[in-house]
Design an enzyme around this catalytic site. Structure first.
Site, PDB file in Angstrom:
ATOM      1  N   VAL A 177      33.236  35.575  48.141  1.00  0.00           N
ATOM      2  CA  VAL A 177      34.346  35.396  49.089  1.00  0.00           C
ATOM      3  C   VAL A 177      35.639  35.632  48.298  1.00  0.00           C
ATOM      4  CG1 VAL A 177      35.137  33.988  51.037  1.00  0.00           C
ATOM      5  CG2 VAL A 177      32.935  33.474  49.998  1.00  0.00           C
ATOM      6  N   ALA A 178      35.616  36.654  47.445  1.00  0.00           N
ATOM      7  CA  ALA A 178      36.753  37.026  46.583  1.00  0.00           C
ATOM      8  C   ALA A 178      37.302  35.792  45.848  1.00  0.00           C
ATOM      9  CB  ALA A 178      37.825  37.757  47.391  1.00  0.00           C
ATOM     10  N   CYS A 179      38.603  35.565  45.942  1.00  0.00           N
ATOM     11  CA  CYS A 179      39.214  34.474  45.163  1.00  0.00           C
ATOM     12  C   CYS A 179      38.714  33.103  45.574  1.00  0.00           C
ATOM     13  CB  CYS A 179      40.726  34.506  45.292  1.00  0.00           C
ATOM     14  SG  CYS A 179      41.419  35.856  44.368  1.00  0.00           S
ATOM     15  N   SER A 180      38.127  32.991  46.744  1.00  0.00           N
ATOM     16  CA  SER A 180      37.651  31.678  47.195  1.00  0.00           C
ATOM     17  C   SER A 180      36.157  31.485  46.922  1.00  0.00           C
ATOM     18  CB  SER A 180      37.953  31.497  48.685  1.00  0.00           C
ATOM     19  OG  SER A 180      39.342  31.364  48.862  1.00  0.00           O
TER      20      SER A 180
ATOM     21  N   SER B 235      38.259  33.911  41.542  1.00  0.00           N
ATOM     22  CA  SER B 235      37.720  32.607  41.982  1.00  0.00           C
ATOM     23  C   SER B 235      37.787  31.528  40.906  1.00  0.00           C
ATOM     24  CB  SER B 235      36.264  32.775  42.432  1.00  0.00           C
ATOM     25  OG  SER B 235      35.424  32.995  41.328  1.00  0.00           O
TER      26      SER B 235
END
Ligand code: CO8
Length: 379
Positions: A155-158, A340
């Protein structure tokens, strides 16, 4: 339902550091060479000359001073502008797994747990070095975890905060006693180092987190570990094209160009800034409200580390004043944006001084858009 704690974290720091001065010197040499090569087209007005980058702009716009990378010479070579990584044979440990094993070993030691305690491995990052077999399954095997399962998620950066919710749910429901999360981020391999708008943004790192049942029997090794009860997790997504990477397996079938600019990280940084800051502040405030907490009652915010001004703005919206380094610690000056892993590095580095009963929020935000918050209290 079981009570859940974070019992340990680990950090693998990439071996090479690049200062803004080195980065700008390399970019400016690249730009000068490109401009010389295209001099005629630039003179005819068919091409725009590349403008130089500057250390002052980078520090003022982002707060980033340096970053760690897995390989430095290739990145800084004006004729290459990407890391030089050696391919490994199938029977060698892959690069992301190697980073993850290092971070995971530290997290397990901090928690006082062994591979025999872990029932699931989640590899959560903004890019996996291959589609399959899952990185998590290789990492599970490399750590000697012979039971349970592993899977990858992005979820990319998350990715890390979203993975914490999956881990918490698994432990809460009893499907796992303990879950190991790893976030091996090799951002240097999908960053356009030849684009001055973003060449300064990212760095490489790996973080690891052990999430376990609060009632898991204590051992001699686990007794000293500081434990953080997870009071709640909250995830949210809203589709946006403002941070995008079109690299994918369809490129070949579409007769596309694997080296095209859109096959690396692309963003509308200003729009991201304006849209994500209010979303993140409202998200955190609403999450705390659900748990009967107010932002002023939170001892520390471990925020996503993309941009210093962004975090200051979120701090102001939440607290009514600029968050101090004690309220919202900064690690992006040293690590840059590590996708992340950023908020987890902040949590890893800046929690030992908190007292029993103190509450804190880990929060990530980025591509998707995606926002994940984890509210914890020190036991
Ligand atoms: N040197 C000098 N000048 C520059 C440079 C530079 N390096 N770069 C841009 N400029 C110029 C621009 O051309 C512009 O000039 P002009 O005004 O003449 O047009 C001027 O400086 C201002 O440019 P910007 O408006 O772009 O500058 P900002 O103040 O907005 O700062 C930032 C740019 C730092 C990018 C800022 O917008 C920002 O941080 N935004 C938030 C971004 C963010 O949080 N993104 C999240 C991405 S991370 C994520 O989701 C994970 C994705 C997966 C990981 C991918 C790994 C590779």
């Amino acid at each position: 339902m079981n009570r859940v704690v974070i019992s340990g974290t680990g950090l693998f720091t990439a071996p090479h550091s690049i200062s803004n001065e080195e980065l700008v010197a390399s970019y400016n040499a690249f730009a000068a060479a490109e401009n010389a090569r295209n001099a005629d087209a630039i003179a005819r007005g068919e091409k725009t000359a590349l403008a130089p980058s500057s250390v002052e702009f980078i520090e003022k716009a982002s707060g980033i001073h340096r970053r760690y990378v897995m390989e430095k010479d290739g990145v800084l070579d004006p004729a290459r502008m990407r890391p030089r990584l050696a391919a490994r044979a199938d029977d060698e440990l892959s690069l992301q797994a190697e980073m993850a094993v290092a971070a995971a070993s530290e997290a397990l030691a901090a928690a006082g747990r062994t591979p025999a305690d872990i029932d699931a491995v989640i590899c959560a990052a903004s890019n996996m070095q291959r589609p399959y077999p899952a990185m998590a399954v290789e990492i599970q095997a490399a750590l000697g975890i012979t039971q349970g399962f592993g899977f990858d998620m992005n979820v990319a950066c998350s990715s890390a905060t979203f993975a914490i919710e999956q881990a918490v749910n698994a432990v809460r429901s009893g499907s796992a006693r303990a879950v190991l999360i790893v976030n091996p981020e090799i951002c240097s391999a999908h960053l356009a180092w030849q684009d001055r708008d973003c060449h300064f943004i990212f760095g490489d790192v790996c973080t690891a987190i052990v999430v376990e049942n609060a009632d898991l029997p204590a051992t001699e090794a686990s007794t000293g570990a500081a434990r953080w009860e997870v009071l709640g997790t909250q995830l949210a997504t809203r589709f946006s094209n403002n941070i995008r990477n079109n690299f994918g397996f369809l490129t070949r079938a579409e007769d596309g160009d694997f080296a095209a600019r859109d096959k690396l990280f692309v963003q509308e940084g200003r729009k991201v800034f304006k849209e994500v800051c209010p979303m993140a502040a409202e998200h955190i405030a609403a999450h705390l409200g659900k748990l009967g907490l107010a932002p002023a009652g939170v001892r520390r915010f471990w925020l996503h580390q993309a941009n210093l001004t962004m975090n200051q703005l979120i701090g102001r919206r939440l607290l009514g004043h600029e968050a101090s380094a004690d309220e919202a610690p900064v690690i992006l000056d040293e690590f840059a944006n590590t996708a992340s892993a950023g908020s987890i590095i902040a949590f890893h580095r800046h929690r030992a001084d908190l007292a029993s009963g103190d509450a804190g929020v880990i929060c990530s935000f980025g591509a998707g858009y995606s926002i994940g918050s984890v509210v914890v209290r020190k036991l």
